[in-house]
Design a protein around this motif. Structure first.
Motif, PDB file in Angstrom:
ATOM      1  N   UNK A 121       6.191  -4.071  15.119  1.00 65.50           N
ATOM      2  CA  UNK A 121       6.027  -5.492  14.807  1.00 65.50           C
ATOM      3  C   UNK A 121       6.944  -6.341  15.688  1.00 65.50           C
ATOM      4  N   UNK A 161     -13.822  -1.541  11.578  1.00 62.89           N
ATOM      5  CA  UNK A 161     -13.163  -2.653  12.256  1.00 62.89           C
ATOM      6  C   UNK A 161     -12.927  -2.248  13.709  1.00 62.89           C
ATOM      7  N   UNK A 162     -13.383  -3.105  14.581  1.00 62.97           N
ATOM      8  CA  UNK A 162     -13.238  -2.804  15.994  1.00 62.97           C
ATOM      9  C   UNK A 162     -11.876  -3.310  16.474  1.00 62.97           C
ATOM     10  N   UNK A 163     -11.087  -2.400  16.969  1.00 62.76           N
ATOM     11  CA  UNK A 163      -9.791  -2.798  17.522  1.00 62.76           C
ATOM     12  C   UNK A 163      -9.900  -2.728  19.039  1.00 62.76           C
ATOM     13  N   UNK A 164      -9.745  -3.869  19.651  1.00 66.35           N
ATOM     14  CA  UNK A 164      -9.897  -3.892  21.102  1.00 66.35           C
ATOM     15  C   UNK A 164      -8.518  -3.936  21.762  1.00 66.35           C
ATOM     16  N   UNK A 175      -2.109  -0.665  11.489  1.00 70.01           N
ATOM     17  CA  UNK A 175      -2.439  -1.360  10.253  1.00 70.01           C
ATOM     18  C   UNK A 175      -3.850  -1.023   9.779  1.00 70.01           C
ATOM     19  N   UNK A 176      -4.650  -0.510  10.670  1.00 69.62           N
ATOM     20  CA  UNK A 176      -5.979  -0.072  10.248  1.00 69.62           C
ATOM     21  C   UNK A 176      -5.980   1.410   9.933  1.00 69.62           C
ATOM     22  N   UNK A 194       0.104  -1.702  16.965  1.00 70.97           N
ATOM     23  CA  UNK A 194       0.349  -2.267  15.636  1.00 70.97           C
ATOM     24  C   UNK A 194      -0.959  -2.481  14.888  1.00 70.97           C
ATOM     25  N   UNK A 195      -1.939  -2.978  15.602  1.00 64.91           N
ATOM     26  CA  UNK A 195      -3.235  -3.198  14.951  1.00 64.91           C
ATOM     27  C   UNK A 195      -3.875  -1.868  14.567  1.00 64.91           C
ATOM     28  N   UNK A 221       1.410  -4.340  20.602  1.00 69.20           N
ATOM     29  CA  UNK A 221       0.483  -5.165  19.823  1.00 69.20           C
ATOM     30  C   UNK A 221      -0.771  -4.380  19.463  1.00 69.20           C
ATOM     31  N   UNK A 222      -1.286  -3.678  20.444  1.00 70.17           N
ATOM     32  CA  UNK A 222      -2.482  -2.892  20.157  1.00 70.17           C
ATOM     33  C   UNK A 222      -2.166  -1.790  19.146  1.00 70.17           C
ATOM     34  N   UNK A 269       0.827  -1.205   0.000  1.00 71.11           N
ATOM     35  CA  UNK A 269       0.000   0.000   0.000  1.00 71.11           C
ATOM     36  C   UNK A 269       0.864   1.260   0.000  1.00 71.11           C
ATOM     37  N   UNK A 313       5.676  -6.392  19.112  1.00 69.12           N
ATOM     38  CA  UNK A 313       4.436  -7.165  19.176  1.00 69.12           C
ATOM     39  C   UNK A 313       4.728  -8.654  19.056  1.00 69.12           C
TER      40      UNK A 313
END
Lengths: 389, 935
Positions: free
Chosen positions: A277, A352-355, A326-327, A322-323, A319-320, A44, A280
């Protein structure tokens, strides 16, 4: 890159081969196994992200005025110290410290060129030949301050003793120089905690010198400096990254940028993402090879300086993030928009729900002591990881 | 006179009895001696001549090289038990503990201490049996004189005779014992050197005791000695006098005396650095002129001076003797010649006797100048006071300094002078060195204790080295052993594998199935069985993974049942194929071999199949082959799996008609293949399949999908215009299903080529399959994507991974965003176009799986892998180590050491220590290893 196909046999001459070999493994790292994961579709476009990173870096860099101020003060103090080394005769006030300065070195973010705006503090380490008693440190501070005043009587200088006795601080209106006191190596084991500065602190000051030396030799690439600044900013804004020390960040940035198959510096956007990354994927979790401290003979994994709980926290924050990244949430991560709640609360990106994640670390239950020696082979090596260095 | 002396001696001996056991027995010999002495009454005066005679005697004896010692011994020997001489001699020869021998002890106990002496002598001179044999022949008298042979010894006694040491001379007089023992004592005074040192202590003591006994009588012999001083109980070592014999004895046995004696024995420490001042009279060493002056003024010194005056001993000048590294020169020359010491002992000897004094004066004089210089040095060397800033001035209310407090040494003084002294003082400087500037030079003062410590340290170091060496050897041994076991394990593994292959032969037995022989038929559950029983899991993660795996792995019965129905179906399908071929082509005989040949080609490459078709001359066989796909082919069956898949490759596009024909014929053939089993067959046209189900307690269904490579050829050539022209039969089966079946075939092939050979991979895939079935979040992850991902992730590690590590790595990959948008994706190797194998996943599903994997990764890192696997935690193996050591012991036995129980245990303990140590170190060590390879 990874360890060879064969596990090393006897690591040390004195350990029987009976031992289970513990080979810390590097975690999965996409950059290192790119060949195994050919791109299905084109990468992307990340130019916006790159621009945001650069902008953030520009915001974080100190202003020329700040730089000049700190440079000015550092130069003056350095000159005074050099004077004391070269010509200790005029240092009568504390005769026993005279001729006892071994070396004066600039360290830290000032030396590395990774200073951040609003934090105009330079670090200087002074190595004494004598054992650093509190009196000696005090006398040295006074002496340096007096000499400075003698040079420029009109300047207002504030001399403060650092808490937990790291040394002293000399500041003027715009900048601060932290003078960290330590002693030569062979003196370290002669220290008496009641009389002298804490040995751990002294060691950390010596380490700071090694760090800045290593940095000069290995990490002068400007992408690394930019990344370090960004990571420090990240650390400042996200509580979960608090346990990462500046040195860990330096090493992480260096690793993320230069440790790749081509050995060419990665672009800043890839490197920034890679840092998240790596964290994570558990680079700084127990059982991971992590990053070996190049200034400690390669024997110590830097992340073991953190407690297990902190390692967990750092990992889950990364980790959170990173998500989120990526969104498409880079602006929030860089602090251009929003706040740090994305790391700890649920957020929605494009539907997209990122928890947020929960901690995984649990305090080990108390075991009856007699079980310990049978258990520690497998069960206890993690706590040891943190205690052994 | 002598007799009275004797009786007195006997009395004293009796009195002494209380003090020392065994001694009284010796008093009789003492008596004998005295008589002997009477014979040689010229002893004192004519001693020298006697000594000369002795010298001649010893030369005559010839066998005594430095015979003084041995002669002495012989004399005593012959004296007391002449008859027993030979026997005793034998005893003596055989064991050096001669004086402890019971037989001789009764006679000799009195002489015990002499023997002590002699041990020293025997060390010095060679003592031989032959020399002993000669002694009885010698007359007592001569042998007596021979006791003091050598000019040296003579000189020694002579010194005493002329010296004002009355007390000592009396003892010299006292008897043989006395004189001989006097010798060591003398030596002591003159600070005898190395050779005699060892023996001195005990004789010194005995002498003292003897003296006691001799104090009462036996003095007339000494005209010089006034009777009074004899009453004095003077300890020459400590330079004190005691009030009475009782206190004197007590003193001699006291700690203080022993210490002094030991110190004297060791001699003034030669390594004493720099210069120090010594008061010879009191045997006190002072560190400086001030201290010396203070000592001279002191009461103690005065007392000693008085005492010495009383005794008539010479009082050395108050000039200090400088003891320093430079002046200590001559003491070493003594060697075995005892008396030589008179001349040697230099400064320390100076005050002891006039004779000695004369001999030493020369040397002392020579040293006088040095001495002065030394003194000067001492003064000049005035050290610079250090650490002024650590001395706190304590002031009173008026601000007047009343006292000082040294923070370094934690002491106080009121006097400024004392402060100055303190700052120059050794203690303070040491503290300063220790606490402030380690480079400050402080002269070292090695005390006896320090030296001992030093020696101790050396000794320990040697021991340690020894230990390391032993350990190293052990380690090598173990290494060897480990290799052995490694080999052994591998061998076992192979055996196991072969065994397994025997149990699950490749393909069903009997007539060759429809399955093309060219196709490499994998074992039923490939990869798995050799691993399961074999691996000795090491980490906790591994153990959990293995345990979980054992839990989800199907039971033998299940596998057997599936195997049975699958092979029956395969056989039946083959018969169906035969039947169809027979029906379609009457010239079956000709075609069959060809068909068979063609079948071989089928599996090689789907894409090549068109070639086979072209080669076909006759009408092609409708059903070309049957193959296992999916979990069955990949060996991913889990416990409870009741559905497996077979794919039948057709020569042409499969049609509904074909499906019907097969479904119609299959039951008949099944009945032929397995007459005793009942099977239920259903057509699922929309799936392009028929389902064979057994009827029994275990319902297992076999999905048989019909497909044809032609379906894909068409797809691949879709771009070409002519392909579209190919006419499809009207009732051709669902195209996508057929393509899926073909893909499944390719996946199975890929799996066998890539995943099966990869260590831990199949196991991890099974675990993840279980996870996908168990956890809803993971449900959407299709198995092909999962398999592909596992293989790529595990293979990309570039090293063998244990099951636990492999599983963790998979979670690491997912946690680092492998499935997230922006990642490269999972390129499907079995498709021509770049396709993400995980493309069916929605963004939210990817996100959820990633989050779950991230949490799982941390759980694994923090020892909670059981939560990820959905099982109970496995306690650490209690007997793991025991097991290992049993192994070890077995081997010990085989090497014939036979130390299994005790030796083994000892080793075990050590190992355990090492274990824990290793645990501490392994991180660092192995990361070092990594560093080496890492850059």
């Amino acid at each position: 890159m990874r360890g060879g196909m064969i596990r090393p046999m006897g690591p040390g001459p004195h350990f029987g081969p009976k031992m289970k070999q513990f080979v810390p493994r590097l975690p999965f790292d996409m950059v290192l196994c790119e060949s195994a994961f050919p791109r299905v579709k084109a990468a992307p476009d990340e130019s916006a992200f790159t621009q945001a990173l650069l902008k953030r870096n520009a915001d974080l860099s100190p202003t020329p005025a700040e730089q000049a101020a700190v440079l000015n003060l550092v130069t003056k103090i350095q000159a005074v110290m050099d004077n004391l080394i070269v010509d200790p005769g005029n240092f009568d006030a504390c005769s026993s410290i005279s001729q006892q300065i071994e070396e004066v070195r600039q360290v830290g973010s000032y030396k590395k060129g990774t200073m951040m705006t609003g934090h105009n503090v330079a670090d200087i380490v002074v190595i004494l030949k004598t054992l650093p008693t509190k009196e000696a440190v005090e006398a040295l501070g006074k002496k340096v301050c007096d000499d400075l005043r003698a040079q420029e009587p009109q300047e207002v200088l504030v001399l403060t003793m650092l808490p937990n006795d790291r040394g002293f601080e000399i500041s003027n209106s715009e900048a601060t120089v932290r003078v960290l006191v330590t002693t030569i190596h062979q003196n370290l084991r002669k220290l008496d905690p009641e009389l002298h500065l804490d040995q751990k602190i002294l060691q950390s000051h010596l380490a700071a010198i090694r760090h800045s030396r290593w940095f000069e030799e290995n990490a002068h690439h400007s992408t690394i400096k930019v990344l370090i600044r960004l990571l420090r900013d990240l650390r400042g804004r996200f509580e979960g990254f608090e346990p990462l020390s500046p040195w860990m960040l330096d090493l992480l940035a260096h690793y993320a940028i230069l440790n790749n198959p081509s050995r060419q510096a990665l672009p800043i956007n890839s490197a920034f993402r890679r840092c998240l990354q790596l964290l994570a994927a558990g680079l700084f979790l127990p059982g991971s090879a992590g990053i070996s401290d190049p200034c400690e003979g390669g024997n110590i994994r830097v992340h073991t300086a953190m407690t297990l709980e902190q390692q967990d926290l750092v990992c889950l924050t990364a980790q959170t993030l990173l998500r989120v990244l990526s969104h498409g949430g880079y602006k929030q991560i860089l602090g251009l928009e929003g706040n740090s709640s994305i790391a700890s609360e649920m957020s929605v990106w494009d539907g997209v729900v990122v928890s947020a994640l929960e901690k995984a670390y649990e305090k080990p239950p108390e075991r009856p002591p007699q079980d310990d020696d049978t258990d520690n082979m497998d069960a206890d090596d993690d706590p040891m990881e943190t205690t052994d260095n | 006179m002598y007799w009275s002396g004797l009786s007195a001696a006997a009395n004293a001996a009796a009195a002494y009895q209380t003090g020392q056991t065994g001694y009284p027995v010796g008093h009789t010999p003492t008596g004998t001696y005295t008589t002997q002495r009477a014979a040689g009454s010229t002893y004192d005066t004519g001693y020298q001549t006697a000594a000369a005679a002795a010298a001649t005697h010893s030369t005559a004896a010839g066998t005594y090289p430095s015979a003084a010692a041995s002669a002495t011994y012989d004399y005593g020997y012959g004296r007391t038990t002449q008859t027993a001489a030979a026997a005793a001699a034998a005893a003596y020869d055989s064991s050096k503990t001669y004086y402890a021998q019971p037989s001789t002890a009764t006679a000799y106990t009195g002489a015990d201490t002499h023997y002590h002496n002699k041990t020293a002598y025997t060390n010095a001179g060679a003592y031989t049996t032959t020399s002993r044999q000669t002694t009885p022949v010698v007359t007592p008298k001569t042998s007596y004189t021979s006791t003091y042979p050598g000019a040296a010894a003579a000189a020694a006694t002579a010194t005493y005779n002329t010296s004002p040491y009355a007390v000592q001379t009396t003892t010299a007089n006292k008897g043989w014992f006395g004189t001989t023992t006097a010798l060591p004592v003398y030596m002591q005074q003159t600070s005898q050197p190395a050779t005699a040192v060892a023996a001195v202590k005990t004789p010194g003591n005995t002498w003292q005791t003897f003296k006691k006994q001799g104090t009462v009588p036996n003095k007339t012999q000494k005209p010089k000695a006034p009777p009074k001083p004899q009453q004095l109980h003077y300890c020459d070592v400590c330079k004190i006098s005691c009030a009475g014999p009782q206190t004197y004895r007590e003193h001699l046995e006291g700690q203080k005396h022993k210490k002094k004696e030991a110190a004297a024995k060791a001699g003034p420490t030669p390594s004493r650095h720099g210069a120090s001042l010594r008061c010879e009279l009191c045997d006190v060493t002072c560190t400086g002129a001030d201290a010396y002056a203070a000592h001279i003024r002191g009461a103690k010194h005065q007392k000693v001076v008085k005492l010495h005056q009383k005794l008539g001993k010479p009082i050395p000048s108050t000039d200090p003797v400088v003891v320093g590294g430079t002046t200590k020169t001559s003491t070493t020359t003594a060697g075995t010649a005892v008396g030589a010491k008179t001349t040697t002992s230099g400064t320390t000897a100076a005050p002891t006797g006039t004779l000695a004094a004369t001999t030493t004066t020369t040397t002392s004089d020579g040293k006088k100048d040095d001495l002065k210089e030394d003194l000067l040095d001492l003064k000049e060397k005035d050290v610079e006071p250090v650490g002024q800033e650590y001395i706190e001035e304590i002031k009173n209310e008026e601000g007047k300094v009343i006292s000082f407090n040294c923070k370094l040494c934690e002491c106080r003084f009121n006097d400024p002078n004392a402060k100055e002294m303190h700052m120059k003082g050794r203690r303070h400087r040491l503290q300063y060195k220790k606490k402030v500037n380690p480079e400050l030079v402080v002269e070292v003062k090695p005390s006896l204790r320090q030296r001992k410590l030093q020696e101790e340290k050396l000794r320990r170091q040697q021991l340690r080295e020894e230990m390391w060496r032993r350990r190293e050897e052990e380690r090598l041994l173990e290494e060897e052993e480990r290799w052995y076991w490694e080999e052994r394990r591998r061998y076992e593994e192979e055996c196991e594998y072969l065994d397994w292959c025997r149990r699950y032969p490749r393909g069903p037995p009997g007539p060759p199935p429809m399955m093309p022989p060219g196709m490499p038929r994998p074992p039923f559950m490939p990869g798995m069985p050799p691993m399961m029983p074999m691996r000795r899991p090491d980490s906790s993660d591994d153990r959990h993974v293995l345990a979980k795996h054992a839990e989800i792995y199907p039971k033998e019965e299940e596998l057997g049942a599936i195997q049975k129905i699958v092979s029956n179906t395969e056989k039946a399908l083959k018969m169906v194929s035969d039947y169809l071929a027979e029906v379609d082509a009457p010239k079956e005989q000709h075609i069959k071999p060809k068909a068979k040949k063609e079948k071989e080609e089928v599996p090689k490459d789907d894409d090549d199949k068109k070639d086979g078709d072209k080669k076909e001359d006759g009408p092609p066989r409708m059903l070309k082959g049957v193959m296992r796909v999916g979990i069955l082919a990949k060996g991913l069956l889990l416990r409870g799996d009741a559905s497996v898949q077979l794919v039948v490759l057709c020569g042409d596009k499969p049609t509904r008609t074909l499906l019907d024909r097969v479904a119609d014929n299959l039951p008949k053939q099944l009945a032929v293949v397995a007459p005793e089993d009942k099977y239920d067959i259903q057509r699922v046209v929309e799936e392009a399949a028929l389902v064979v189900q057994n009827i029994g307690e275990q319902r297992i269904s076999v999905n048989v999908t019909l497909t044809s490579p032609i379906m894909r050829e068409q797809l691949l050539h879709d771009g070409d215009s002519q392909v579209t022209a190919v006419k499809d039969p009207p009732d051709v089966l669902d195209k996508q299903k057929c393509l899926d079946a073909l893909a499944a075939l390719r996946h199975a092939k890929w799996f066998q080529a890539r995943a099966n050979g990869l260590q831990s991979c199949v196991m991890v895939i099974r675990i993840l399959r279980d996870l996908c079935q168990r956890v809803p979040t993971w449900g959407p992850l299709n198995s092909w994507a999962m398999e592909l991902m596992c293989e790529k992730v595990i293979a990309s590690a570039g090293q063998h991974l244990s099951p636990g590590d492999a599983l963790r790595r998979v979670f690491e990959a997912l946690a680092s965003g492998l499935l997230l948008p922006g990642s490269p994706g999972l390129l499907d190797p079995c498709e021509k176009d770049p396709i993400d194998a995980a493309s069916p996943l929605s963004a939210q599903e990817r996100e959820d799986i990633t989050a779950s994997a991230q949490h799982a990764l941390r759980l694994i890192a923090f020892r909670q892998i059981h939560k990820v696997l959905g099982m109970d935690p496995i306690p650490p193996p209690k007997f793991q180590r025991g097991g290992r050591f049993t192994r070890k012991r077995r081997r010990d036995n085989s090497t014939g050491e036979g130390n299994d129980s005790e030796g083994g245990d000892g080793k075990k303990d050590k190992k355990e220590d090492e274990d824990s140590k290793m645990d501490m170190d392994k991180d660092t060590n192995s990361s070092k290893h990594l560093m080496v390879e890492g850059h």
